[in-house]
Design a protein around this motif. Structure first.
Motif, mmCIF file in Angstrom:
data_model
loop_
_atom_site.group_PDB
_atom_site.id
_atom_site.type_symbol
_atom_site.label_atom_id
_atom_site.label_comp_id
_atom_site.label_asym_id
_atom_site.label_seq_id
_atom_site.Cartn_x
_atom_site.Cartn_y
_atom_site.Cartn_z
ATOM 1 N N PHE A 1 0.837 -1.196 0.000
ATOM 2 C CA PHE A 1 0.000 0.000 0.000
ATOM 3 C C PHE A 1 0.879 1.256 0.000
ATOM 4 N N ALA A 2 0.241 2.373 -0.232
ATOM 5 C CA ALA A 2 0.954 3.649 -0.307
ATOM 6 C C ALA A 2 1.650 3.959 1.023
ATOM 7 N N PRO A 3 2.738 4.726 0.980
ATOM 8 C CA PRO A 3 3.483 5.047 2.207
ATOM 9 C C PRO A 3 2.631 5.645 3.318
ATOM 10 N N GLU A 4 1.621 6.469 2.963
ATOM 11 C CA GLU A 4 0.797 7.074 4.016
ATOM 12 C C GLU A 4 -0.061 6.022 4.731
ATOM 13 N N VAL A 5 -0.476 4.974 4.003
ATOM 14 C CA VAL A 5 -1.220 3.876 4.645
ATOM 15 C C VAL A 5 -0.280 3.083 5.550
ATOM 16 N N GLN A 6 0.917 2.833 5.078
ATOM 17 C CA GLN A 6 1.903 2.134 5.902
ATOM 18 C C GLN A 6 2.169 2.902 7.193
ATOM 19 N N ALA A 7 2.251 4.217 7.097
ATOM 20 C CA ALA A 7 2.493 5.031 8.291
ATOM 21 C C ALA A 7 1.357 4.878 9.296
ATOM 22 N N ARG A 8 0.129 4.801 8.787
ATOM 23 C CA ARG A 8 -1.035 4.639 9.656
ATOM 24 C C ARG A 8 -0.985 3.294 10.394
ATOM 25 N N VAL A 9 -0.556 2.252 9.685
ATOM 26 C CA VAL A 9 -0.526 0.907 10.269
ATOM 27 C C VAL A 9 0.701 0.715 11.152
ATOM 28 N N PHE A 10 1.878 0.952 10.589
ATOM 29 C CA PHE A 10 3.126 0.661 11.304
ATOM 30 C C PHE A 10 3.481 1.710 12.352
ATOM 31 N N GLY A 11 2.900 2.903 12.213
ATOM 32 C CA GLY A 11 3.223 3.973 13.155
ATOM 33 C C GLY A 11 2.548 3.827 14.500
ATOM 34 N N ASP A 12 1.638 2.887 14.623
ATOM 35 C CA ASP A 12 0.948 2.634 15.884
ATOM 36 C C ASP A 12 1.946 2.068 16.903
ATOM 37 N N PRO A 13 2.166 2.740 18.031
ATOM 38 C CA PRO A 13 3.135 2.228 19.020
ATOM 39 C C PRO A 13 2.725 0.887 19.614
ATOM 40 N N ASP A 14 1.440 0.539 19.512
ATOM 41 C CA ASP A 14 0.946 -0.742 20.025
ATOM 42 C C ASP A 14 0.769 -1.771 18.904
ATOM 43 N N TYR A 15 1.387 -1.526 17.755
ATOM 44 C CA TYR A 15 1.256 -2.439 16.613
ATOM 45 C C TYR A 15 1.587 -3.873 17.023
ATOM 46 N N SER A 16 0.684 -4.803 16.702
ATOM 47 C CA SER A 16 0.910 -6.213 17.043
ATOM 48 C C SER A 16 0.640 -7.134 15.860
ATOM 49 N N GLY A 17 0.816 -6.607 14.651
ATOM 50 C CA GLY A 17 0.714 -7.451 13.470
ATOM 51 C C GLY A 17 -0.608 -7.315 12.737
ATOM 52 N N VAL A 18 -0.678 -8.006 11.616
ATOM 53 C CA VAL A 18 -1.844 -7.972 10.728
ATOM 54 C C VAL A 18 -2.296 -9.399 10.471
ATOM 55 N N CYS A 19 -3.603 -9.640 10.606
ATOM 56 C CA CYS A 19 -4.157 -10.939 10.246
ATOM 57 C C CYS A 19 -4.905 -10.787 8.921
ATOM 58 N N GLY A 20 -5.547 -11.834 8.464
ATOM 59 C CA GLY A 20 -6.283 -11.716 7.214
ATOM 60 C C GLY A 20 -6.947 -13.004 6.816
ATOM 61 N N SER A 21 -7.877 -12.898 5.876
ATOM 62 C CA SER A 21 -8.550 -14.076 5.345
ATOM 63 C C SER A 21 -9.019 -13.800 3.926
ATOM 64 N N ASN A 22 -8.802 -14.810 3.075
ATOM 65 C CA ASN A 22 -9.324 -14.777 1.717
ATOM 66 C C ASN A 22 -10.506 -15.726 1.582
ATOM 67 N N GLN A 23 -10.961 -16.264 2.741
ATOM 68 C CA GLN A 23 -12.030 -17.260 2.770
ATOM 69 C C GLN A 23 -13.375 -16.580 3.019
#
Length: 404
Positions: free
Chosen positions: A107-129
């Protein structure tokens, strides 16, 4: 302990990789000690997630600017394999929370900043099901997302979730949506025989607005034109499609579990005696042969996995995979998982009836491996059918070429 070390023949060269493996090794005993309670809770504990964050596992693919190690796929394989020697569920959830950062970096750098910039970041899950009624409807500024998704591993711990659904009333195709995990509804359906602590429950949203910048169509998602790739064109790892990560990571889980099974079995036969006659198992020629063949089978599984990792990385550097490359990687991944499963089955079969009591580690290893073998990546029959068809010049048939 085993009389030899399971060392990789791959070179792990990215900065910080060796230190990460040392830190993972140091926390294995405490992770292993929690595994039984986590099975009962059907999710990993907060303490385990904290350990995975603090050692750098969950953030191994984050950019250095956000405190990550910015490691590659070889390092992910090695770290996941090592972690699986604590417990399969721990490695599974940790790996998903970690490697989905590669997807976010598309994703664009500004989206990455929103996700990774969180000091409590604990990863990303997901599902294609996605369930059949799931859909994404185009609206001004983004999409309205409605649906339910299964097998959302890591949802109890993740900061964000990646969910995909068919686009309705628009250009068609499939849309991948990045949604804050706090905004999804969790459905407690994960009641299984193995891999219990993954907590891979269903999630749902209803008419949820996803801004345009947090969405990506399937053709962009699996291609080389994603905003994050264009912004960081020399980063090979973030060009890796998700289905390539799965075929690379899943053999690591099976290998780590089988390596641990060898350790447990060696300790077991050193203590047990045959019921009839009282002979020590460790002195039995049949046990000698079994153990030696298990070591050999696991080495085959390891070599298959290491080769597919090398081929995957080489394909990324070459900016693409031929159909023959895809066939070989898909086949090798499933064959490696299957070979690891064979090791666990054979060892468990000779571990005695007492191994099936609740809380015995070999029992959990066997159940976890059974579930791993039934995942689509471990389906050797389907992998061989698809790969063999390609290798014989017959194409893929009905299999989706975009995700092969």
């Amino acid at each position: 302990m085993m009389g030899f070390e399971w060392k990789s023949t791959m070179s792990v060269v990215s900065p910080g990789a060796s230190d990460l493996l040392v830190r993972i090794e140091s926390i294995l005993p405490q992770l292993r000690a929690r595994a039984q309670d986590e099975e009962g809770q059907r999710r990993l504990s907060a303490e385990t997630i904290a350990d995975l964050r603090n050692c750098g596992f969950i953030t191994m693919h984050l950019p250095a600017a956000y405190g990550g190690l910015d490691l590659g796929l070889k390092e992910h394989f090695e770290a996941s394999r090592l972690l699986a020697r604590a417990a399969a569920s721990t490695a599974w959830v940790g790996s998903f929370l970690a490697h989905n950062a590669i997807v976010v970096r598309k994703f664009a750098p500004e989206v990455q900043a929103r996700v990774f910039g969180d000091p409590d970041y604990s990863g990303v899950c997901g599902s294609n099901q996605a369930h059949a009624s799931s859909k994404a409807i185009p609206v001004d500024g983004g999409y309205r997302l409605t649906g339910r998704w299964g097998f959302t591993s890591g949802i109890h711990h993740a900061s964000w979730a990646m969910l995909s659904a068919p686009i309705e009333g628009g250009p068609g195709g499939r849309l991948f949506c990045l949604v804050p995990a706090k905004d999804v509804t969790l459905h407690d359906v994960w009641h299984t025989a193995g891999m219990k602590a993954t907590g891979s429950n269903d999630v749902s949203v209803e008419d949820y607005f996803v801004p345009q910048e947090c969405t990506m169509t399937a053709d962009v998602f699996i291609g080389d034109s994603a905003p994050g790739i264009l912004a960081d064109p020399y980063n090979v790892t973030i060009r890796c499609p998700m289905y390539r990560i799965a075929t690379l990571a899943h053999p690591a889980f099976a290998l780590g579990v089988a390596e641990r099974a060898l350790e447990v079995f060696k300790e077991l036969v050193g203590k047990r005696k045959r019921y009839w006659g009282g002979d020590a198992l460790v002195e039995a020629p049949t046990i000698h042969m079994l153990y030696a063949l298990a070591v050999c089978d696991l080495r085959v599984a390891r070599l298959l996995a290491e080769d597919l990792v090398d081929r995957t990385v080489a394909g990324l550097h070459a900016s693409g995979f031929s159909m023959d490359d895809r066939a070989y990687i898909t086949l090798s991944s499933a064959a490696s998982i299957d070979a690891s499963g064979k090791v666990v089955r054979e060892l468990a079969r000779r571990s005695g009836g007492s191994m099936h009591f609740v809380g015995v580690e070999m029992d959990r290893i066997l159940r976890d491996m059974s579930v791993l073998l039934n995942h689509s990546t471990g389906d050797l029959d389907y992998a061989a059918e698809s790969a063999g068809s390609v290798m014989l010049g017959q194409g893929l048939g009905r299999r989706n070429a975009g995700f092969f």
